[in-house]
Design a protein around this motif. Sequence first.
Motif, PDB file in Angstrom:
ATOM      1  N   GLY A  79       0.820  -1.216   0.000  1.00  0.00           N
ATOM      2  CA  GLY A  79       0.000   0.000   0.000  1.00  0.00           C
ATOM      3  C   GLY A  79       0.849   1.259   0.000  1.00  0.00           C
ATOM      4  N   ALA A  80       1.913   1.265   0.802  1.00  0.00           N
ATOM      5  CA  ALA A  80       2.792   2.431   0.863  1.00  0.00           C
ATOM      6  C   ALA A  80       3.469   2.662  -0.483  1.00  0.00           C
ATOM      7  N   ALA A  81       3.928   1.568  -1.116  1.00  0.00           N
ATOM      8  CA  ALA A  81       4.586   1.686  -2.416  1.00  0.00           C
ATOM      9  C   ALA A  81       3.630   2.233  -3.473  1.00  0.00           C
ATOM     10  N   TYR A  82       2.388   1.798  -3.407  1.00  0.00           N
ATOM     11  CA  TYR A  82       1.384   2.279  -4.375  1.00  0.00           C
ATOM     12  C   TYR A  82       1.161   3.777  -4.217  1.00  0.00           C
ATOM     13  N   LEU A  83       1.053   4.248  -2.988  1.00  0.00           N
ATOM     14  CA  LEU A  83       0.828   5.676  -2.758  1.00  0.00           C
ATOM     15  C   LEU A  83       2.046   6.492  -3.169  1.00  0.00           C
ATOM     16  N   LEU A  84       3.220   6.000  -2.920  1.00  0.00           N
ATOM     17  CA  LEU A  84       4.429   6.720  -3.324  1.00  0.00           C
ATOM     18  C   LEU A  84       4.544   6.767  -4.851  1.00  0.00           C
ATOM     19  N   TYR A  85       4.072   5.722  -5.514  1.00  0.00           N
ATOM     20  CA  TYR A  85       4.044   5.728  -6.979  1.00  0.00           C
ATOM     21  C   TYR A  85       3.084   6.812  -7.478  1.00  0.00           C
ATOM     22  N   LEU A  86       1.918   6.923  -6.837  1.00  0.00           N
ATOM     23  CA  LEU A  86       0.969   7.973  -7.214  1.00  0.00           C
ATOM     24  C   LEU A  86       1.567   9.351  -6.959  1.00  0.00           C
ATOM     25  N   ALA A  87       2.334   9.487  -5.886  1.00  0.00           N
ATOM     26  CA  ALA A  87       2.989  10.767  -5.587  1.00  0.00           C
ATOM     27  C   ALA A  87       3.983  11.107  -6.694  1.00  0.00           C
ATOM     28  N   TRP A  88       4.753  10.120  -7.123  1.00  0.00           N
ATOM     29  CA  TRP A  88       5.730  10.323  -8.205  1.00  0.00           C
ATOM     30  C   TRP A  88       5.031  10.758  -9.481  1.00  0.00           C
ATOM     31  N   GLN A  89       3.886  10.133  -9.797  1.00  0.00           N
ATOM     32  CA  GLN A  89       3.119  10.521 -10.977  1.00  0.00           C
ATOM     33  C   GLN A  89       2.641  11.963 -10.872  1.00  0.00           C
ATOM     34  N   ALA A  90       2.166  12.346  -9.688  1.00  0.00           N
ATOM     35  CA  ALA A  90       1.662  13.708  -9.486  1.00  0.00           C
ATOM     36  C   ALA A  90       2.765  14.738  -9.660  1.00  0.00           C
ATOM     37  N   PHE A  91       3.951  14.445  -9.142  1.00  0.00           N
ATOM     38  CA  PHE A  91       5.067  15.384  -9.272  1.00  0.00           C
ATOM     39  C   PHE A  91       5.492  15.549 -10.728  1.00  0.00           C
ATOM     40  N   ARG A  92       5.244  14.522 -11.547  1.00  0.00           N
ATOM     41  CA  ARG A  92       5.638  14.569 -12.948  1.00  0.00           C
ATOM     42  C   ARG A  92       4.613  15.268 -13.839  1.00  0.00           C
ATOM     43  N   GLU A  93       3.392  15.477 -13.328  1.00  0.00           N
ATOM     44  CA  GLU A  93       2.360  16.117 -14.136  1.00  0.00           C
ATOM     45  C   GLU A  93       2.737  17.575 -14.409  1.00  0.00           C
ATOM     46  N   LYS A  94       2.364  18.048 -15.590  1.00  0.00           N
ATOM     47  CA  LYS A  94       2.687  19.426 -15.965  1.00  0.00           C
ATOM     48  C   LYS A  94       1.782  20.403 -15.233  1.00  0.00           C
ATOM     49  N   ASP A  95       2.391  21.475 -14.730  1.00  0.00           N
ATOM     50  CA  ASP A  95       1.610  22.498 -14.035  1.00  0.00           C
ATOM     51  C   ASP A  95       0.585  23.143 -14.960  1.00  0.00           C
ATOM     52  N   SER A  96       0.899  23.275 -16.228  1.00  0.00           N
ATOM     53  CA  SER A  96       0.002  23.958 -17.149  1.00  0.00           C
ATOM     54  C   SER A  96      -1.317  23.237 -17.324  1.00  0.00           C
ATOM     55  N   SER A  97      -1.354  21.944 -16.997  1.00  0.00           N
ATOM     56  CA  SER A  97      -2.587  21.185 -17.194  1.00  0.00           C
ATOM     57  C   SER A  97      -3.657  21.543 -16.191  1.00  0.00           C
ATOM     58  N   LEU A  98      -3.312  22.400 -15.229  1.00  0.00           N
ATOM     59  CA  LEU A  98      -4.276  22.739 -14.190  1.00  0.00           C
ATOM     60  C   LEU A  98      -5.204  23.881 -14.588  1.00  0.00           C
ATOM     61  N   ALA A  99      -4.948  24.535 -15.689  1.00  0.00           N
ATOM     62  CA  ALA A  99      -5.785  25.664 -16.079  1.00  0.00           C
ATOM     63  C   ALA A  99      -7.205  25.195 -16.370  1.00  0.00           C
ATOM     64  N   PHE A 100      -8.190  25.980 -15.926  1.00  0.00           N
ATOM     65  CA  PHE A 100      -9.579  25.633 -16.175  1.00  0.00           C
ATOM     66  C   PHE A 100      -9.848  25.581 -17.670  1.00  0.00           C
ATOM     67  N   GLY A 101     -10.648  24.598 -18.083  1.00  0.00           N
ATOM     68  CA  GLY A 101     -11.042  24.490 -19.470  1.00  0.00           C
ATOM     69  C   GLY A 101     -10.055  23.718 -20.309  1.00  0.00           C
ATOM     70  N   ARG A 102      -8.825  23.527 -19.821  1.00  0.00           N
ATOM     71  CA  ARG A 102      -7.824  22.796 -20.584  1.00  0.00           C
ATOM     72  C   ARG A 102      -7.451  21.472 -19.927  1.00  0.00           C
ATOM     73  N   GLN A 103      -7.875  21.290 -18.694  1.00  0.00           N
ATOM     74  CA  GLN A 103      -7.531  20.070 -17.989  1.00  0.00           C
ATOM     75  C   GLN A 103      -8.403  18.928 -18.474  1.00  0.00           C
ATOM     76  N   LYS A 104      -7.800  17.805 -18.740  1.00  0.00           N
ATOM     77  CA  LYS A 104      -8.529  16.599 -19.097  1.00  0.00           C
ATOM     78  C   LYS A 104      -8.599  15.718 -17.862  1.00  0.00           C
ATOM     79  N   PRO A 105      -9.754  15.684 -17.168  1.00  0.00           N
ATOM     80  CA  PRO A 105      -9.848  14.936 -15.921  1.00  0.00           C
ATOM     81  C   PRO A 105      -9.563  13.452 -16.122  1.00  0.00           C
ATOM     82  N   MET A 106      -8.919  12.862 -15.151  1.00  0.00           N
ATOM     83  CA  MET A 106      -8.677  11.432 -15.189  1.00  0.00           C
ATOM     84  C   MET A 106     -10.024  10.717 -15.229  1.00  0.00           C
ATOM     85  N   ALA A 107     -10.131   9.650 -15.979  1.00  0.00           N
ATOM     86  CA  ALA A 107     -11.383   8.896 -16.070  1.00  0.00           C
ATOM     87  C   ALA A 107     -11.861   8.527 -14.675  1.00  0.00           C
ATOM     88  N   TYR A 108     -13.145   8.761 -14.433  1.00  0.00           N
ATOM     89  CA  TYR A 108     -13.686   8.485 -13.103  1.00  0.00           C
ATOM     90  C   TYR A 108     -13.543   7.011 -12.731  1.00  0.00           C
TER      91      TYR A 108
END
Length: 208
Positions: A79-108
């Motif tokens: 479980g800890a390894a899985y969460l740290l992997y998600l943290a690594w993915q989040a740190f790698r995401e581009k900041d620009s993707s956070l702008a409203f209207g341009r973000q493609k939400p992860m599939a629910y």
Amino acid sequence: MGIGTIFSFFGVAVLLTLAPGPDILFVIAQSLSQGKQAGIATALGLCTGLLVHISAATLGVSAVIYQSALAFAIVKYAGAAYLLYLAWQAFREKDSSLAFGRQKPMAYASLYKKGIVMNVLNPKVSLFFLALLPQFVDPSEGRVPQQMLLLGAVFLAQALAVFTLVSIGAEKLRHLLLSNKRIAKRINRLKGALFALIGIQIAFSERS
């Protein structure tokens, strides 16, 4: 089981759900980064994971995990390894993707699955139910497994309601944060930090 017992359990359950912990931090992180729909999808996954833990506590599987240091460690570190992997993915995401209207939400559906995996791989949740549910069970009434399942259903319902309200509140905070460009560029880093915090919290958890 008396209605008074159920209400007492409900009050305790709400307080415990609101207490800072892996589940509520996970919902907040997803809601801050992608909005309330993402938080609710994650909450549904977490609550589905709760079904596994409630069933395990009722059947006594949690007691087996508690008694086996190896089993507890395997589930905990996975479980800890899985969460740290998600943290690594989040740190790698581009900041620009956070702008409203341009973000493609992860599939629910993907967020729902992440919630399930994150919760199932946290052995402390099973031990939590193993410790909590019997305190509100009355052996003299008989049908102890059914009483535990009823209490589990009450916990599940309130958890979903609390997580939904938290998702809505976190989205409002998201709008405030995104109105500040400097802060907006760091939301993914904030999400990554939350995931890392949850992972470390699980990794250093003990069986007691």
